[in-house]
Design an enzyme around this catalytic site. Structure first.
Site, PDB file in Angstrom:
ATOM      1  CE1 TYR A 178      -2.957  -2.823   0.444  1.00 30.96           C
ATOM      2  CE2 TYR A 178      -3.918  -1.806   2.468  1.00 30.96           C
ATOM      3  CZ  TYR A 178      -3.857  -3.349   1.209  1.00 30.96           C
ATOM      4  OH  TYR A 178      -4.451  -3.890   1.364  1.00 30.96           O
ATOM      5  CG  HIS A 203      -1.070  -8.407   0.850  1.00 36.53           C
ATOM      6  ND1 HIS A 203      -0.685  -7.357   0.990  1.00 36.53           N
ATOM      7  CD2 HIS A 203      -2.470  -8.432   0.367  1.00 36.53           C
ATOM      8  CE1 HIS A 203      -1.595  -6.576  -0.198  1.00 36.53           C
ATOM      9  NE2 HIS A 203      -2.694  -7.102   0.479  1.00 36.53           N
TER      10      HIS A 203
END
Length: 258
Positions: free
Chosen positions: A40, A98
């Site tokens: 991110y 993730h």
């Protein structure tokens, strides 16, 4: 085995947030679960926002994720240290795999996560975007219990099999993109129910998720008004028929496939 974490019904997803004051405002409004990830690019923003807030660090669950290109053991150790440096923290509460792709090898990756837990740099191990078979493999390899599984979950995509697994094994399902990536206002059933309650479609999506046993959610918001509205949505009570109507929506629209 139950999860070592007690996550609040509504947390904050931070993808795309570039102002630490948004994080500080969220904490001041009552958010106690902040979700970020290496990919991110917001770990430094989350860390600075946490530092600007008067809310004690120990009152906040901080979660981040190791991206798919860094899941070899040495890379897990290196990038976790880099994440902590960006966050300005000595440890995080929850570290996720993730996605189980690219460099992910359960027999190599997961022991590296256990090692980070044993070293005290993370409190708990999470997974994200796993299939049921991948979950079962992870459970067999990990020493730590799975503390959370983060998945896409909204009225247009409802992974009931993954929710069943979470409930069976006592860990929370963390719903990302709960507002269907901005499409909540295009879902007729959600709009109708919102009108019945004089509420927004976004609030209905969040209330529907918050009412599900074993589900917590992490909508992203930047303005104080939207931050407050997302927290308030957990107090909206949908009746069983309304929840069942959303449950029955056609669920084939996965917005973030692998």
């Amino acid at each position: 085995m139950a999860s070592p974490l007690d996550l609040p019904p509504v947390g904050l997803g931070t993808m795309g947030i570039d102002d630490p004051d948004v994080i500080a405002t969220a904490l001041d409004l009552g958010y106690r679960h902040l979700d970020t990830a290496q990919i991110y690019g917001t770990e430094d923003v989350v860390g600075e926002g946490l530092a600007r807030s008067a809310v004690p660090r120990e009152d906040v669950t901080i979660a981040t994720k190791v991206w798919a290109d860094s899941l070899a053991p040495d890379d897990v150790r290196r990038t976790t240290a880099e994440s902590l440096d960006r966050l300005g923290l000595e440890s995080v509460d929850l570290l996720y795999v993730h996605r189980p792709v690219e460099t992910y090898d359960p027999d190599e990756t997961l022991p590296a996560f256990d090692d980070r837990r044993d070293a005290g740099t993370i409190r708990a191990v999470g997974v994200s975007n796993f299939s049921r078979a991948e979950l079962e493999t992870a459970q067999a390899v990990l020493d730590a219990p799975i503390a959370a599984h983060q998945v896409e979950f909204h009225p247009l995509f409802q992974p009931d099999d993954l929710l069943a697994h979470a409930r069976e094994h006592g860990y929370p399902l963390v719903a990302y993109s709960p507002l269907a990536n901005g499409r909540a206002r295009e879902i007729d059933a959600v709009v109708d129910i919102a009108e019945n309650h004089n509420a927004t479609p976004e609030a209905v999506c969040l209330a529907w998720l918050a009412a599900k046993e074993g589900v917590v959610t992490i909508p992203k918001a930047s303005s104080a008004a939207h931050l407050r509205a997302n927290l308030d949505a957990q107090d909206l009570e949908l009746d069983p028929a309304e929840r069942e109507r959303i449950d029955a929506i056609e669920r084939t629209d996965e917005l973030f496939p692998e």
